[in-house]
Design an enzyme around this catalytic site. Sequence first.
Site, PDB file in Angstrom:
ATOM      1  N   ASP A 301      -1.619  -4.514   4.733  1.00  0.00           N
ATOM      2  CA  ASP A 301      -2.363  -4.589   5.986  1.00  0.00           C
ATOM      3  C   ASP A 301      -3.838  -4.791   5.644  1.00  0.00           C
ATOM      4  O   ASP A 301      -4.274  -4.617   4.510  1.00  0.00           O
ATOM      5  CB  ASP A 301      -2.143  -3.325   6.817  1.00  0.00           C
ATOM      6  N   TRP A 302      -4.614  -5.137   6.653  1.00  0.00           N
ATOM      7  CA  TRP A 302      -5.950  -5.677   6.426  1.00  0.00           C
ATOM      8  C   TRP A 302      -6.959  -4.615   5.957  1.00  0.00           C
ATOM      9  O   TRP A 302      -7.086  -3.542   6.525  1.00  0.00           O
ATOM     10  CB  TRP A 302      -6.432  -6.336   7.715  1.00  0.00           C
TER      11      TRP A 302
END
Length: 584
Positions: A301-302
């Site tokens: 995830d970012w």
Amino acid sequence: MHYRDRRLPVPERVEDLLDRMTLEEKAGLLFHTIVTPGTDGSLVDDPAQAPAAPARTMIGDLAMNHFNVLGSAGARQMARWHNRLQELAENTRLGIPVTLSTDPRHSFTDNPGTAMLSGAFSQWPETLGLAAVQDTDLVRSHADTVRREYLAVGLRVALHPQLDLATEPRWSRISGTFGEDADLTARLATAYIEGLRGPGGTLGPDSVAAMVKHFPGGGPQKDGEDPHFPHGQEQVYPGGRFDYHLRPFEAAVAAGATQVMPYYGKPVGTPYEEVGFGFNRDVVTGLLRERLGFDGIVCTDWAIVNDHPIMGEPHPARAWGVEHLSPAERVLKALHAGVDQFGGEHCPDLVVELVASGRLAESRIDASVRRLLAEKFRLGLFDERRYVDPDAAEETVGRSDFRAAGAAAQRRSLTLLKPGPLPLTGRPRLYLEGVDPAAAAPYGQVVADPADADLAVLRLGTPYDPRPGRFEAFFHTGRLDFPEDRLKEILVLLDAVPTVVAIHLERPAVIPEIADRSAALLAAFGADDTALLDVIFGRARPEGQLPFQLPRSMQEVRAGRPDVPQESADPLFPHGHGLRYPRP
């Protein structure tokens, strides 16, 4: 060059290209960050306007070629912008094409951290609305439409479906899920992946790859907080249901999903290391790769590596459990955990530094690069799918039949909780709150005072606790019941005139008084005013069933266990509740 010969098998093309790549070019493939199109289809070259760095810099200087599209434009403009990116990439030393990904953009949610408004694309219910209909054919058809519209503008990776389970009612990400039932989620996830893959049964040039998320199942968040933020980093399993949340991912892997995103959260009170899932070797390698047999791409995830600004605000790296490590050490731990790619980052220099210092073997990088290159070859990006046709994009995106299908799905997803006088007949005098008077005019006479009305139509949203900060304000969390003053206002209206209440359930609202005193009650999961009025007046039939329980009180919510589904013994409305109109 053999890798450009489309007649050769993918593994042979991958090995030929890999042998030609420098370490810096390999490192560039391992980063997948945000890029924004110009509204006129131009490249955004001003660093102040770019969310990460200008595309020219990332493609030309950092050898990057995976990007997540933030923002939108018209279909023609998006297609032109995509082609300009591909021209930049084609003019690099090896000409490795760009792969573009996107969060969902076919519904009503507008949150830069999770989804975007549909804009030029056809508009459908939220994922919860698809789950409310419980029709695998509808989900497959929806995903096929998404595929065709994405392909038209060059979007090749869907950062969805979201397979988390809605077992903690306060969690802000519930609207993107299929609800709280693992088996229903598994069935619908399979159909969704099949729709994105398209005809042929295997990933190919006419496919959009699904990056399913968030492994091994977001949702059991302590107090319902979200791990985008430090106060939400803990995932807890007091009910011992870790494997229950894993079920949809088992189905997705069996259905041929080729990409997986672990969540930010760290497991607490389990046998697994208490570090974020992207750093967690027991979870990524042990569970996903070894137990489930997944050999595709794992993308974090970012922004789990570096601190970063969002909307002008400072935010720490979501390096939960490894905050003490340096950015390079976080990269090393994630790669050793088994991830292939870092979302939301553009720091390939860290990988080069790790290899140069002897802390990371280049052969470990090669393993991930093979997966990433193979996906590009399978998607036809080196061949017929490198460029898109702006004319075809304009004809395809938002096509009338796609819009009609989305509108029909909105109507089907509306869920009748309490029928009262529905469906209505005639042309009553209508008092409206939350409904556009222009949309209601064809159905009745709109009046300005409830005292003059035969009926009121009231649209509500799920309550939440407003949060500070520009970014966190988009994440609706906390309370599910209306504040006392607002509830009193609502009940005054309900007592003054028979009222049809339609509440948009982005989470399971606590509404016992409203349910009791409304004339009729509908749950919406993404439906415009016309769709709602069509159902109220019997021009369309509601088919939805609740994809989660509606609790009776916040006390019940707070007492619940975040990992346990359908825990209430006496909910206001049970999972699966949804009434039907009598057949004519």
